[in-house]
Each structure stands twice: as C-alpha cells, then as structure tokens.
Scaffold this motif. Structure first.
Motif, PDB file in Angstrom:
ATOM      1  N   PHE A 187       7.508   0.284  -2.769  1.00  0.00           N
ATOM      2  CA  PHE A 187       6.735  -0.963  -2.794  1.00  0.00           C
ATOM      3  C   PHE A 187       5.833  -0.972  -4.028  1.00  0.00           C
ATOM      4  O   PHE A 187       4.608  -0.988  -3.932  1.00  0.00           O
ATOM      5  CB  PHE A 187       5.909  -1.101  -1.510  1.00  0.00           C
ATOM      6  CG  PHE A 187       6.740  -1.161  -0.266  1.00  0.00           C
ATOM      7  CD1 PHE A 187       7.297  -2.359   0.156  1.00  0.00           C
ATOM      8  CD2 PHE A 187       6.988  -0.012   0.479  1.00  0.00           C
ATOM      9  CE1 PHE A 187       8.072  -2.418   1.301  1.00  0.00           C
ATOM     10  CE2 PHE A 187       7.766  -0.057   1.633  1.00  0.00           C
ATOM     11  CZ  PHE A 187       8.312  -1.265   2.036  1.00  0.00           C
ATOM     12  N   ARG A 193       0.600  -2.676   1.774  1.00  0.00           N
ATOM     13  CA  ARG A 193       0.440  -4.057   2.261  1.00  0.00           C
ATOM     14  C   ARG A 193       1.702  -4.903   2.068  1.00  0.00           C
ATOM     15  O   ARG A 193       1.863  -5.930   2.710  1.00  0.00           O
ATOM     16  CB  ARG A 193      -0.742  -4.718   1.553  1.00  0.00           C
ATOM     17  CG  ARG A 193      -2.095  -4.110   1.929  1.00  0.00           C
ATOM     18  CD  ARG A 193      -3.228  -4.791   1.210  1.00  0.00           C
ATOM     19  NE  ARG A 193      -4.511  -4.171   1.546  1.00  0.00           N
ATOM     20  CZ  ARG A 193      -5.671  -4.529   1.024  1.00  0.00           C
ATOM     21  NH1 ARG A 193      -5.714  -5.521   0.136  1.00  0.00           N
ATOM     22  NH2 ARG A 193      -6.785  -3.921   1.375  1.00  0.00           N
ATOM     23  N   GLN A 194       2.586  -4.458   1.198  1.00  0.00           N
ATOM     24  CA  GLN A 194       3.829  -5.190   0.949  1.00  0.00           C
ATOM     25  C   GLN A 194       4.859  -4.922   2.038  1.00  0.00           C
ATOM     26  O   GLN A 194       5.785  -5.719   2.225  1.00  0.00           O
ATOM     27  CB  GLN A 194       4.380  -4.786  -0.421  1.00  0.00           C
ATOM     28  CG  GLN A 194       5.574  -5.594  -0.901  1.00  0.00           C
ATOM     29  CD  GLN A 194       6.132  -5.056  -2.218  1.00  0.00           C
ATOM     30  OE1 GLN A 194       5.527  -4.208  -2.868  1.00  0.00           O
ATOM     31  NE2 GLN A 194       7.293  -5.552  -2.608  1.00  0.00           N
ATOM     32  N   ALA A 195       4.689  -3.825   2.772  1.00  0.00           N
ATOM     33  CA  ALA A 195       5.666  -3.435   3.788  1.00  0.00           C
ATOM     34  C   ALA A 195       5.559  -4.328   5.019  1.00  0.00           C
ATOM     35  O   ALA A 195       4.493  -4.846   5.349  1.00  0.00           O
ATOM     36  CB  ALA A 195       5.463  -1.976   4.180  1.00  0.00           C
ATOM     37  N   GLU A 196       6.653  -4.478   5.725  1.00  0.00           N
ATOM     38  CA  GLU A 196       6.675  -5.289   6.935  1.00  0.00           C
ATOM     39  C   GLU A 196       5.994  -4.588   8.102  1.00  0.00           C
ATOM     40  O   GLU A 196       5.456  -5.241   9.000  1.00  0.00           O
ATOM     41  CB  GLU A 196       8.116  -5.622   7.309  1.00  0.00           C
ATOM     42  CG  GLU A 196       8.829  -6.526   6.300  1.00  0.00           C
ATOM     43  CD  GLU A 196      10.257  -6.821   6.725  1.00  0.00           C
ATOM     44  OE1 GLU A 196      10.672  -6.351   7.807  1.00  0.00           O
ATOM     45  OE2 GLU A 196      10.947  -7.535   5.969  1.00  0.00           O
ATOM     46  N   SER A 197       6.026  -3.263   8.097  1.00  0.00           N
ATOM     47  CA  SER A 197       5.433  -2.489   9.186  1.00  0.00           C
ATOM     48  C   SER A 197       5.193  -1.067   8.710  1.00  0.00           C
ATOM     49  O   SER A 197       5.634  -0.672   7.618  1.00  0.00           O
ATOM     50  CB  SER A 197       6.371  -2.474  10.398  1.00  0.00           C
ATOM     51  OG  SER A 197       7.577  -1.787  10.071  1.00  0.00           O
ATOM     52  N   ASP A 251       8.549   0.572   8.393  1.00  0.00           N
ATOM     53  CA  ASP A 251       9.224   0.114   7.179  1.00  0.00           C
ATOM     54  C   ASP A 251       8.695   0.862   5.960  1.00  0.00           C
ATOM     55  O   ASP A 251       9.474   1.315   5.100  1.00  0.00           O
ATOM     56  CB  ASP A 251       9.010  -1.393   7.018  1.00  0.00           C
ATOM     57  CG  ASP A 251       9.683  -1.964   5.767  1.00  0.00           C
ATOM     58  OD1 ASP A 251      10.794  -1.516   5.447  1.00  0.00           O
ATOM     59  OD2 ASP A 251       9.092  -2.855   5.127  1.00  0.00           O
ATOM     60  N   TYR A 252       7.376   1.007   5.895  1.00  0.00           N
ATOM     61  CA  TYR A 252       6.778   1.702   4.754  1.00  0.00           C
ATOM     62  C   TYR A 252       7.229   3.163   4.691  1.00  0.00           C
ATOM     63  O   TYR A 252       7.657   3.651   3.629  1.00  0.00           O
ATOM     64  CB  TYR A 252       5.257   1.637   4.826  1.00  0.00           C
ATOM     65  CG  TYR A 252       4.587   2.322   3.645  1.00  0.00           C
ATOM     66  CD1 TYR A 252       4.539   1.691   2.402  1.00  0.00           C
ATOM     67  CD2 TYR A 252       4.053   3.600   3.758  1.00  0.00           C
ATOM     68  CE1 TYR A 252       3.969   2.314   1.306  1.00  0.00           C
ATOM     69  CE2 TYR A 252       3.479   4.227   2.668  1.00  0.00           C
ATOM     70  CZ  TYR A 252       3.434   3.591   1.446  1.00  0.00           C
ATOM     71  OH  TYR A 252       2.878   4.220   0.357  1.00  0.00           O
ATOM     72  N   ARG A 311      11.041   3.470   3.707  1.00  0.00           N
ATOM     73  CA  ARG A 311      11.308   3.188   2.295  1.00  0.00           C
ATOM     74  C   ARG A 311      10.690   4.253   1.395  1.00  0.00           C
ATOM     75  O   ARG A 311      11.280   4.625   0.364  1.00  0.00           O
ATOM     76  CB  ARG A 311      10.732   1.807   1.923  1.00  0.00           C
ATOM     77  CG  ARG A 311      11.480   0.618   2.504  1.00  0.00           C
ATOM     78  CD  ARG A 311      12.666   0.216   1.622  1.00  0.00           C
ATOM     79  NE  ARG A 311      12.248  -0.231   0.305  1.00  0.00           N
ATOM     80  CZ  ARG A 311      11.804  -1.440   0.010  1.00  0.00           C
ATOM     81  NH1 ARG A 311      11.697  -2.360   0.971  1.00  0.00           N
ATOM     82  NH2 ARG A 311      11.479  -1.756  -1.236  1.00  0.00           N
TER      83      ARG A 311
END
Length: 455
Positions: free
Chosen positions: A71, A77-81, A84-85, A88
């Motif tokens: 990200f 803060r860009q991650a969906e959850s 998710d963070y 990735r």
C-alpha cells in the motif's frame, strides 16, 4: 580495493532490521539499531515505502532502506481491513525484501542477520531462503509475550475455561481483566489476535529471540519463559540520553509518524509550571474513546484543579469534550494533537501521566483500552508499583469522573503517589544499569553480535 569492500571490512557484521510499521514498533527497533552501530555493527533499518515518502526519516548513524507493504500510496489506511493489510504486506514485503537483500549482495555488503518484528514471522522465511540468520524481536513486555505463548501452545484455552485467576509461571495471578483484551473480550479484533498468536508460529526456528525489556524489570517471567523459548533481553530501547548517555546525539526518537506540530511551544508552556504540578494525558495514536468517556475524563481533570497537558485529536477536542470546556480550562490547560513524549515525561513540571498503560518511567494513572495494555496495567500497579489503575463501572464500562479525580490526586499528592515516585527512581536506575557497560542488556547485545561474527 573497492569502496564497498572497505566499507564491509569496517563493520563487524551487517544487520538488517524490519519493524512492524506502527509508531510503537518502529522506534524501539530503530533505537536497537543505534545500539548495534555503537558496538561496531552496520545496521540497516527498513521502513515501508509509504512511511519513507510521507516523512522521509533520517538517522545520523543508521542506514535507512524501504520495502513495500503493498500500500505504497496510503499505508495501512489504504487497506480494506486488518486482514487485507497483513496479507498484502506478507506478499509484497517478501518480494521487495528479497530484492533489497539481493541489492546488498550486488554491492558486496551481504546481510549477516535479519532482525524482524515478531508480528512479521514471514521475514524469517525470507532470511532462510538466503541462508541468513534470523532474530525475532518482541516489542511488548515479556509477561505479555508469555501469555500469548501459552495460548498459542494450547496451554491456556480461549475463552478462558478455568476459573480465574490464571496461573502462569513467573507471572502474578491474573484475573480476567488483567489478561490481554483479546482474551477477556471474546471475539474482539480477531485479525490482531491471530497476529499476536502467530508471533510464535516459527519462533523456535529463529537463531535468536530478542525482547525489549531489561532483566531486573521482569526477572521471574524472563527466567520462566527462557526455559521454553531462549531469549536475550536488550532493552529498554530508549534514546541513550535518557539512560547511559553513551551514544552521541541520541536524544530523541527519529521517526514520528504523527508529528505535525512544533514541540517548542509545548515545552515552553511546561517550563512556566512549578515542579510536579502538571498532569499529562495521552492515550496513544490508536485510541478512540467514546464521547461519554471523554466527558468524564474532562470533568475529572477539571475537578482536580491541577494544570494539565492533554494530547487529543482536533476532531475529538471539537466533538467529544463538554461544550465550553477548552475555553474554561485555558488558564491551566494546554491541548495538543501531538507531543514530544520523551521530552514531556522528562520535564520536571510533570507529576503524573494519565495513559492507556505501557513502558514509561514515570508515575501513572492507567486506563487500559485493548491488546497488551490491560496486562501492562497489572504490572504497573501490582508488580512495579509505579501507577494506579482506574476502576471501570460495571454498568456501562465507563470510568467515572470521581474515580479519575481520586486516582489523579493519589498520584499527585497522596501517600501511594510518594511510594510510586520512589519506585520510579529505583526502576529508572536499574534501566540505566542494564544498558550501561557490563549491564545485562549491554552484555546480551555484545553476545548477539559476537555470535554473528563467529557464524
């Protein structure tokens, strides 16, 4: 001889350090890097591309490199959850960390060891692919780590099935509210809970386990946990200026992910106040207290009549405090949305730290919120004797203004507060001893580097 050859020979070993990219994890590992450099090692500190672009941190002694968390434009803060963070970050972090290691090989500066945050166990897999030693770095208290270890190994069931208190060798008896919040609030923050348990997924394969504490602070639990998970205590990881003062120009944290205000006005305000007259309130970068709790804190502070410095988000100040409170408090209060915490805590005007709980060498009123803070609060009050824990209303989970006022007064002017201050002096001296020449942490860091040299 090539320049890079000369640089390689000038350093005992090259250690690459990979922290979890949050405020409470970045600075302890960066401070550890400075210790390594002071002992002749080359240390490279790795941050995310997003942090690198956002604040462009600098260090006088430590090299700084970056990898991707997946990200690069917005970070967490860009991650969906949370899931998710973390997912990735493992994929992109592994790929870009491999590229970084290869770049050092191309420059004839091979990495001898990777020190990685325990929240990122996949880093050890990357190290193994290159035949590099791996050192797992635990940022949190050893006591907290040991509780998570017990859960991961199936030695403690979640939710806790046996009647409290929970008995773990080396720890005081723990009631449900003393356990990490994931364990006494069933189902809370499942992704984070999985992460703290996964710290132990491959820790037995690490070449070293490093813990950000010092031996005399957690002697019993360190001795107990070392029997099942050999470790080296290497803390406290504070700037040297506040401890042994052996590292030149090391008087502050170099990475502040949330800094947006100049610090001098805050320090100037403190310098106008008498010694031990200010209550410092800060609940950490991830706090999100409800409006009802913020109002109770405000009125509790108001009723003490003490000066106070409150670190609070602008939005919370505008939306969660009682109407007119900021204006009415202006003669004895300062509100800021960031503060230089080490400088504030070391200022003689500060007599009490009202916080969520954590590693601090000052007397505290503790209002733990989540994760390890509840266990830290138990240690602060009942083991180290440097703070007092507020009582939460069983009706709605809110700490009442009367309780806040009472606890702040006890720390600032009560007999228990005087004892807490004496204990603070004792622990501060032992912390300094640990990192000074010949201290337990100092010797452990020496042993860590020496073993890498011999491998």
């Amino acid at each position: 001889m090539m320049k890079m050859d000369k640089e390689k020979k000038e350093h005992r070993v090259h250690i690459l350090c990979v922290p979890y990219p949050s405020q409470g994890h970045v600075n302890p590992m960066l401070q550890f890097c400075k210790r390594l450099v002071s002992k002749g090692a080359k240390a490279t500190f790795t941050i995310t591309n997003f942090i690198s672009k956002s604040i462009n941190p600098k260090s006088d002694s430590v090299d700084i490199a970056s990898i991707s968390d997946g990200f690069d434009a917005g970070g967490f803060r860009q991650a969906e959850s949370v899931s998710d963070y973390l997912h990735r970050m493992e994929i992109e972090g592994s790929r870009t960390l491999e590229n970084l290691i290869k770049s050092y090989l191309d420059r004839n500066l091979p990495v001898d060891c990777i020190v990685y945050d325990a929240f990122l166990p996949w880093v050890l897999d990357v190290a193994r692919r290159f035949g590099i030693a791996g050192a797992c770095f635990f940022t949190q208290a050893c006591a907290v780590n040991y509780v998570y270890y017990y859960v991961h190994r199936g030695l403690l069931d979640i939710p806790v099935a046996t009647p409290p208190p929970v008995e773990i060798p080396g720890l005081p008896a723990l009631e449900l509210p003393d356990l990490p919040s994931f364990m006494h609030v069933s189902g809370s923050y499942p992704a984070y809970f999985e992460m703290v348990l996964n710290q132990f997924s491959n820790v037995d394969k690490a070449d070293f386990v490093l813990v950000n504490t010092f031996y005399k602070l957690e002697e019993k639990v360190v001795d107990s946990m070392t029997k099942v998970c050999p470790m080296l205590t290497i803390g406290p990881t504070l700037p040297s200026f506040y401890l042994d003062n052996r590292i030149e120009n090391d008087d502050k944290y170099d990475v502040n992910l949330f800094q947006s205000d100049p610090s001098q006005p805050i320090l100037d305000w403190l310098n106008t106040k008498p010694p031990k007259s200010v209550v410092y309130i800060a609940f950490g970068s991830m706090d999100n207290l409800p409006k009802a709790q913020m109002e109770e804190i405000a009125w509790g502070l108001n009723n003490t009549n003490f000066n106070f410095l409150w670190v609070i988000r602008v939005s919370d100040k505008e939306e969660k405090l009682p109407e007119g409170f900021v204006r009415a408090s202006s003669e004895r209060a300062l509100f800021a949305h960031w503060s230089p915490q080490l400088e504030v805590l070391s200022n003689e005007a500060v007599g009490c730290f009202f916080s969520h709980g954590g590693w601090n060498s000052t007397t505290e009123v503790v209002m733990p919120q989540w994760t390890d803070q509840t266990t830290d609060a138990k240690l602060v009050q009942d083991v180290w004797g440097v703070g007092i824990r507020v009582r939460v209303s069983e009706e709605d989970g809110i700490v009442r203004r009367e309780e806040i006022e009472s606890c702040v007064r006890e720390v600032m002017e009560g007999e228990k507060g005087k004892e807490m201050k004496r204990n603070c002096v004792k622990w501060r001296g032992l912390a300094k001893e640990a990192v000074s020449e010949g201290g337990t942490s100092d010797l452990n860091i020496d042993a860590f580097i020496s073993k890498l040299e011999c491998s």
